[in-house]
Design a protein around this motif. Structure first.
Motif, mmCIF file in Angstrom:
data_model
loop_
_atom_site.group_PDB
_atom_site.id
_atom_site.type_symbol
_atom_site.label_atom_id
_atom_site.label_comp_id
_atom_site.label_asym_id
_atom_site.label_seq_id
_atom_site.Cartn_x
_atom_site.Cartn_y
_atom_site.Cartn_z
ATOM 1 N N ALA A 278 -40.916 -1.205 60.150
ATOM 2 C CA ALA A 278 -41.895 -1.866 59.878
ATOM 3 C C ALA A 278 -41.488 -3.189 59.723
ATOM 4 O O ALA A 278 -40.448 -2.957 58.917
ATOM 5 N N THR A 279 -42.175 -4.309 59.196
ATOM 6 C CA THR A 279 -41.828 -5.533 60.047
ATOM 7 C C THR A 279 -42.294 -6.771 58.982
ATOM 8 O O THR A 279 -43.635 -5.727 58.906
ATOM 9 N N ASN A 280 -41.995 -7.901 58.774
ATOM 10 C CA ASN A 280 -43.120 -8.510 57.579
ATOM 11 C C ASN A 280 -42.857 -9.660 58.115
ATOM 12 O O ASN A 280 -41.151 -10.488 58.442
ATOM 13 N N TYR A 281 -43.707 -10.870 57.880
ATOM 14 C CA TYR A 281 -42.822 -12.339 58.062
ATOM 15 C C TYR A 281 -43.824 -12.971 57.283
ATOM 16 O O TYR A 281 -43.682 -13.211 56.182
ATOM 17 N N ASN A 282 -42.330 -13.664 56.681
ATOM 18 C CA ASN A 282 -41.822 -14.552 55.425
ATOM 19 C C ASN A 282 -41.516 -15.932 55.452
ATOM 20 O O ASN A 282 -40.526 -16.062 54.166
ATOM 21 N N GLY A 283 -42.910 -16.201 56.005
ATOM 22 C CA GLY A 283 -42.570 -17.810 56.525
ATOM 23 C C GLY A 283 -41.133 -18.440 57.102
ATOM 24 O O GLY A 283 -41.328 -18.349 57.482
ATOM 25 N N THR A 284 -41.105 -19.787 56.572
ATOM 26 C CA THR A 284 -40.386 -20.471 56.804
ATOM 27 C C THR A 284 -38.672 -21.368 56.763
ATOM 28 O O THR A 284 -39.513 -21.378 55.358
ATOM 29 N N SER A 285 -38.514 -21.930 57.167
ATOM 30 C CA SER A 285 -37.296 -22.218 55.877
ATOM 31 C C SER A 285 -36.712 -23.284 56.899
ATOM 32 O O SER A 285 -36.443 -23.280 57.966
ATOM 33 N N PHE A 286 -36.038 -24.513 56.540
ATOM 34 C CA PHE A 286 -35.379 -25.368 57.014
ATOM 35 C C PHE A 286 -33.818 -25.213 56.512
ATOM 36 O O PHE A 286 -33.577 -24.775 55.316
ATOM 37 N N PRO B 230 -36.613 1.552 68.822
ATOM 38 C CA PRO B 230 -37.779 0.895 70.061
ATOM 39 C C PRO B 230 -37.824 -0.410 69.466
ATOM 40 O O PRO B 230 -37.451 -1.295 68.688
ATOM 41 N N THR B 231 -38.586 -1.304 70.172
ATOM 42 C CA THR B 231 -38.320 -2.596 69.980
ATOM 43 C C THR B 231 -40.081 -2.444 69.058
ATOM 44 O O THR B 231 -41.038 -2.332 69.643
ATOM 45 N N PHE B 232 -38.832 -4.010 68.555
ATOM 46 C CA PHE B 232 -40.359 -3.769 67.344
ATOM 47 C C PHE B 232 -40.711 -5.358 67.528
ATOM 48 O O PHE B 232 -40.116 -6.729 67.874
ATOM 49 N N GLN B 233 -41.919 -5.689 67.759
ATOM 50 C CA GLN B 233 -42.791 -7.573 67.700
ATOM 51 C C GLN B 233 -41.886 -8.324 66.240
ATOM 52 O O GLN B 233 -42.265 -7.613 65.308
ATOM 53 N N LEU B 234 -41.848 -9.359 66.418
ATOM 54 C CA LEU B 234 -42.287 -10.243 65.121
ATOM 55 C C LEU B 234 -42.667 -12.090 65.578
ATOM 56 O O LEU B 234 -42.371 -12.533 66.279
ATOM 57 N N THR B 235 -43.477 -11.543 64.592
ATOM 58 C CA THR B 235 -44.282 -12.296 64.835
ATOM 59 C C THR B 235 -45.304 -12.755 63.526
ATOM 60 O O THR B 235 -45.488 -11.946 63.034
ATOM 61 N N THR B 236 -46.229 -14.300 63.687
ATOM 62 C CA THR B 236 -46.375 -14.333 62.165
ATOM 63 C C THR B 236 -48.171 -14.240 62.440
ATOM 64 O O THR B 236 -48.417 -14.099 63.245
ATOM 65 N N PRO B 237 -48.318 -13.785 61.716
ATOM 66 C CA PRO B 237 -49.948 -13.498 61.418
ATOM 67 C C PRO B 237 -50.831 -14.314 62.127
ATOM 68 O O PRO B 237 -51.582 -14.118 62.597
#
Length: 128
Positions: A14-22, A117-124
């Motif tokens: 299961a994946t989650n998007y956690n925002g951005t960082s510099f 398995p291949t899993f996607q990492l995408t923003t909402p």
């Protein structure tokens, strides 16, 4: 949740998007993932190594390998599971990961690969 079974070992992701960082004056997209490893076989196994291929649509493919996962080399008896959480930083808001774990059967000492398995990492935003 994405799932795959290899030699009686079930991998769920299961994946989650956690925002951005510099970091170092560059914008990164932060993703986390939770992996559940279930031993549905009749033999006791141990995870010894990991191998990841990380795809980033704005960067070169990265290979990550090493001993265990998150500092551990878990042993799983039949009908038990192990879960952990980890993450990665991408240069873009679109990527994917895949890989495998090297396991050893503690009864026969046979080494084998269990595929992730291949899993996607995408923003909402990309999901609409």
């Amino acid at each position: 949740m994405i799932q795959q079974i290899t030699k009686g070992i079930k991998i769920s992701v299961a994946t989650n998007y956690n925002g951005t960082s510099f970091r170092n004056n560059q914008l990164y997209y932060i993703f986390s993932y939770t992996i559940i490893i279930e031993n549905k076989s009749t033999e006791t196994i141990k995870l010894t190594d990991r191998f990841w291929t990380i795809f980033d649509s704005l960067n070169e493919t990265e290979i990550v390998s090493g001993e265990g996962v998150v500092g551990q080399t878990p042993t799983l008896a039949p009908n038990t599971n192990y879960s952990y959480k980890s993450g990665c930083f991408l240069s873009s808001n679109l990527g994917a990961m895949k890989g495998f774990y090297t396991m050893i059967n503690l009864e026969t000492f046979e080494q084998f690969k269990v595929y992730i398995p291949t899993f996607q990492l995408t923003t909402p935003v990309l999901l609409n």
